[in-house]
Design an enzyme around this catalytic site. Structure first.
Site, PDB file in Angstrom:
ATOM      1  N   CYS A  13      -3.347 -12.763   1.729  1.00 27.25           N
ATOM      2  CA  CYS A  13      -3.510 -11.541   0.928  1.00 27.25           C
ATOM      3  C   CYS A  13      -3.086 -11.825  -0.524  1.00 27.25           C
ATOM      4  O   CYS A  13      -1.970 -12.276  -0.775  1.00 27.25           O
ATOM      5  CB  CYS A  13      -2.674 -10.425   1.542  1.00 27.25           C
ATOM      6  SG  CYS A  13      -2.528  -8.981   0.493  1.00 27.25           S
ATOM      7  N   CYS A  43       0.057  -9.934  -1.533  1.00 28.52           N
ATOM      8  CA  CYS A  43       1.263 -10.511  -0.914  1.00 28.52           C
ATOM      9  C   CYS A  43       1.671 -11.766  -1.672  1.00 28.52           C
ATOM     10  O   CYS A  43       2.867 -12.026  -1.861  1.00 28.52           O
ATOM     11  CB  CYS A  43       1.024 -10.831   0.557  1.00 28.52           C
ATOM     12  SG  CYS A  43       1.000  -9.373   1.632  1.00 28.52           S
ATOM     13  N   ASP A  52      -3.463  -4.604 -13.880  1.00 27.18           N
ATOM     14  CA  ASP A  52      -4.700  -5.006 -13.214  1.00 27.18           C
ATOM     15  C   ASP A  52      -5.351  -6.140 -14.006  1.00 27.18           C
ATOM     16  O   ASP A  52      -5.386  -6.125 -15.238  1.00 27.18           O
ATOM     17  CB  ASP A  52      -5.666  -3.810 -13.120  1.00 27.18           C
ATOM     18  CG  ASP A  52      -6.804  -4.060 -12.163  1.00 27.18           C
ATOM     19  OD1 ASP A  52      -6.842  -3.409 -11.099  1.00 27.18           O
ATOM     20  OD2 ASP A  52      -7.676  -4.909 -12.469  1.00 27.18           O
ATOM     21  N   HIS A  84       3.098  -5.426   3.623  1.00 25.87           N
ATOM     22  CA  HIS A  84       1.636  -5.437   3.731  1.00 25.87           C
ATOM     23  C   HIS A  84       1.149  -4.271   4.580  1.00 25.87           C
ATOM     24  O   HIS A  84       1.447  -4.180   5.765  1.00 25.87           O
ATOM     25  CB  HIS A  84       1.125  -6.752   4.325  1.00 25.87           C
ATOM     26  CG  HIS A  84      -0.374  -6.806   4.358  1.00 25.87           C
ATOM     27  ND1 HIS A  84      -1.130  -7.183   3.275  1.00 25.87           N
ATOM     28  CD2 HIS A  84      -1.262  -6.461   5.325  1.00 25.87           C
ATOM     29  CE1 HIS A  84      -2.412  -7.086   3.567  1.00 25.87           C
ATOM     30  NE2 HIS A  84      -2.527  -6.660   4.810  1.00 25.87           N
ATOM     31  N   ASN A 112      -8.568   3.396  -3.643  1.00 29.53           N
ATOM     32  CA  ASN A 112      -9.862   3.162  -3.015  1.00 29.53           C
ATOM     33  C   ASN A 112      -9.647   2.766  -1.561  1.00 29.53           C
ATOM     34  O   ASN A 112      -8.750   1.975  -1.259  1.00 29.53           O
ATOM     35  CB  ASN A 112     -10.615   2.057  -3.757  1.00 29.53           C
ATOM     36  CG  ASN A 112     -10.939   2.450  -5.189  1.00 29.53           C
ATOM     37  OD1 ASN A 112     -11.224   3.606  -5.465  1.00 29.53           O
ATOM     38  ND2 ASN A 112     -10.891   1.496  -6.094  1.00 29.53           N
ATOM     39  N   THR A 119     -11.584  -3.504  -2.543  1.00 30.00           N
ATOM     40  CA  THR A 119     -11.863  -4.943  -2.491  1.00 30.00           C
ATOM     41  C   THR A 119     -10.644  -5.755  -2.064  1.00 30.00           C
ATOM     42  O   THR A 119     -10.797  -6.863  -1.560  1.00 30.00           O
ATOM     43  CB  THR A 119     -12.349  -5.466  -3.863  1.00 30.00           C
ATOM     44  OG1 THR A 119     -11.352  -5.206  -4.840  1.00 30.00           O
ATOM     45  CG2 THR A 119     -13.662  -4.813  -4.267  1.00 30.00           C
ATOM     46  N   HIS A 160      -2.931  -0.144  -2.552  1.00 30.83           N
ATOM     47  CA  HIS A 160      -2.568  -0.144  -3.972  1.00 30.83           C
ATOM     48  C   HIS A 160      -3.052   1.129  -4.635  1.00 30.83           C
ATOM     49  O   HIS A 160      -4.089   1.688  -4.260  1.00 30.83           O
ATOM     50  CB  HIS A 160      -3.124  -1.373  -4.697  1.00 30.83           C
ATOM     51  CG  HIS A 160      -4.590  -1.581  -4.535  1.00 30.83           C
ATOM     52  ND1 HIS A 160      -5.146  -2.111  -3.388  1.00 30.83           N
ATOM     53  CD2 HIS A 160      -5.633  -1.316  -5.371  1.00 30.83           C
ATOM     54  CE1 HIS A 160      -6.465  -2.176  -3.534  1.00 30.83           C
ATOM     55  NE2 HIS A 160      -6.787  -1.687  -4.727  1.00 30.83           N
ATOM     56  N   HIS A 167      -4.111   2.597  -8.256  1.00 32.92           N
ATOM     57  CA  HIS A 167      -4.466   2.334  -9.648  1.00 32.92           C
ATOM     58  C   HIS A 167      -3.853   3.445 -10.507  1.00 32.92           C
ATOM     59  O   HIS A 167      -4.078   4.632 -10.223  1.00 32.92           O
ATOM     60  CB  HIS A 167      -5.983   2.377  -9.846  1.00 32.92           C
ATOM     61  CG  HIS A 167      -6.747   1.325  -9.087  1.00 32.92           C
ATOM     62  ND1 HIS A 167      -7.252   0.196  -9.686  1.00 32.92           N
ATOM     63  CD2 HIS A 167      -7.113   1.249  -7.787  1.00 32.92           C
ATOM     64  CE1 HIS A 167      -7.904  -0.529  -8.789  1.00 32.92           C
ATOM     65  NE2 HIS A 167      -7.836   0.087  -7.630  1.00 32.92           N
TER      66      HIS A 167
HETATM   67  P1  DGP Z   1      -9.875  -2.113  -5.373  1.00 32.15           P
HETATM   68  O1  DGP Z   1     -11.317  -2.131  -5.702  1.00 32.15           O
HETATM   69  O2  DGP Z   1      -9.325  -0.681  -5.387  1.00 32.15           O
HETATM   70  O3  DGP Z   1      -9.533  -2.829  -4.088  1.00 32.15           O
HETATM   71  O4  DGP Z   1      -9.165  -2.832  -6.594  1.00 32.15           O
HETATM   72  C1  DGP Z   1      -8.567  -4.076  -6.569  1.00 32.15           C
HETATM   73  C2  DGP Z   1      -8.080  -4.342  -7.959  1.00 32.15           C
HETATM   74  O5  DGP Z   1      -7.262  -5.496  -7.932  1.00 32.15           O
HETATM   75  C3  DGP Z   1      -9.186  -4.619  -8.986  1.00 32.15           C
HETATM   76  O6  DGP Z   1      -9.149  -3.612  -9.999  1.00 32.15           O
HETATM   77  C4  DGP Z   1      -8.847  -5.981  -9.576  1.00 32.15           C
HETATM   78  C5  DGP Z   1      -7.429  -6.204  -9.128  1.00 32.15           C
HETATM   79  N1  DGP Z   1      -7.111  -7.604  -8.832  1.00 32.15           N
HETATM   80  C6  DGP Z   1      -7.756  -8.403  -7.948  1.00 32.15           C
HETATM   81  N2  DGP Z   1      -7.173  -9.625  -7.924  1.00 32.15           N
HETATM   82  C7  DGP Z   1      -6.115  -9.563  -8.794  1.00 32.15           C
HETATM   83  C8  DGP Z   1      -5.129 -10.505  -9.193  1.00 32.15           C
HETATM   84  O7  DGP Z   1      -5.077 -11.650  -8.733  1.00 32.15           O
HETATM   85  N3  DGP Z   1      -4.226 -10.086 -10.104  1.00 32.15           N
HETATM   86  C9  DGP Z   1      -4.241  -8.820 -10.638  1.00 32.15           C
HETATM   87  N4  DGP Z   1      -3.309  -8.526 -11.535  1.00 32.15           N
HETATM   88  N5  DGP Z   1      -5.153  -7.908 -10.266  1.00 32.15           N
HETATM   89  C10 DGP Z   1      -6.079  -8.282  -9.359  1.00 32.15           C
END
Ligand code: DGP
Length: 115
Positions: free
Chosen positions: A6, A9, A32, A48, A89, A97, A102, A104
């Protein structure tokens, strides 16, 4: 409890870098990687949990802690008075994704319904 592969994680364990905004025993807030607004921070539980669908009654204190962290982030980044949006989401239609719960925290500009 954590999931080996993950991404969040790994960030929590310090195996991947992140720009931290706040950290306590139960939650972590970090910027983000792909911001859609001047303020775009993710607030995650350190434990997790795949999505809101996995939360149970016993997670009520953790949900409270997450909201306290959201308040801190909003104040720290100066959007508490201008306003902001909190988005979680879930699943395919929600365009989730990363399957680690999480929130936002998005602000710093006028948002529309489509963001
Ligand atoms: P969601 O679509 O709600 O699952 O958003 C996942 C968010 O996580 C997306 O806006 C980009 C962010 N994200 C993905 N990988 C990383 C990472 O390695 N570091 C950071 N800081 N954000 C990440």
């Amino acid at each position: 409890m954590h999931e080996e592969n993950c991404i969040f994680c790994k960030i929590i364990r310090g195996e991947l870098p992140s720009q931290k905004v706040h950290e306590d025993e139960e939650t972590l807030a970090f910027h983000d990687i792909n911001p859609i607004a001047p303020v775009h921070v993710l607030v995650v539980p350190k434990r997790h949990i795949a999505s809101v669908l996995e939360l149970t009654e016993t997670d009520a204190p953790l949900i409270g802690r997450i909201h306290r962290t959201i308040q801190r982030v909003a104040k720290e980044l100066g959007v508490d008075e201008s306003g902001f949006r909190v988005v979680t989401n879930t699943g395919a239609h929600g365009q989730q994704t990363v399957f680690h719960l999480h929130y936002h925290v998005i602000g710093g500009r006028q948002l529309t319904w489509t963001m």
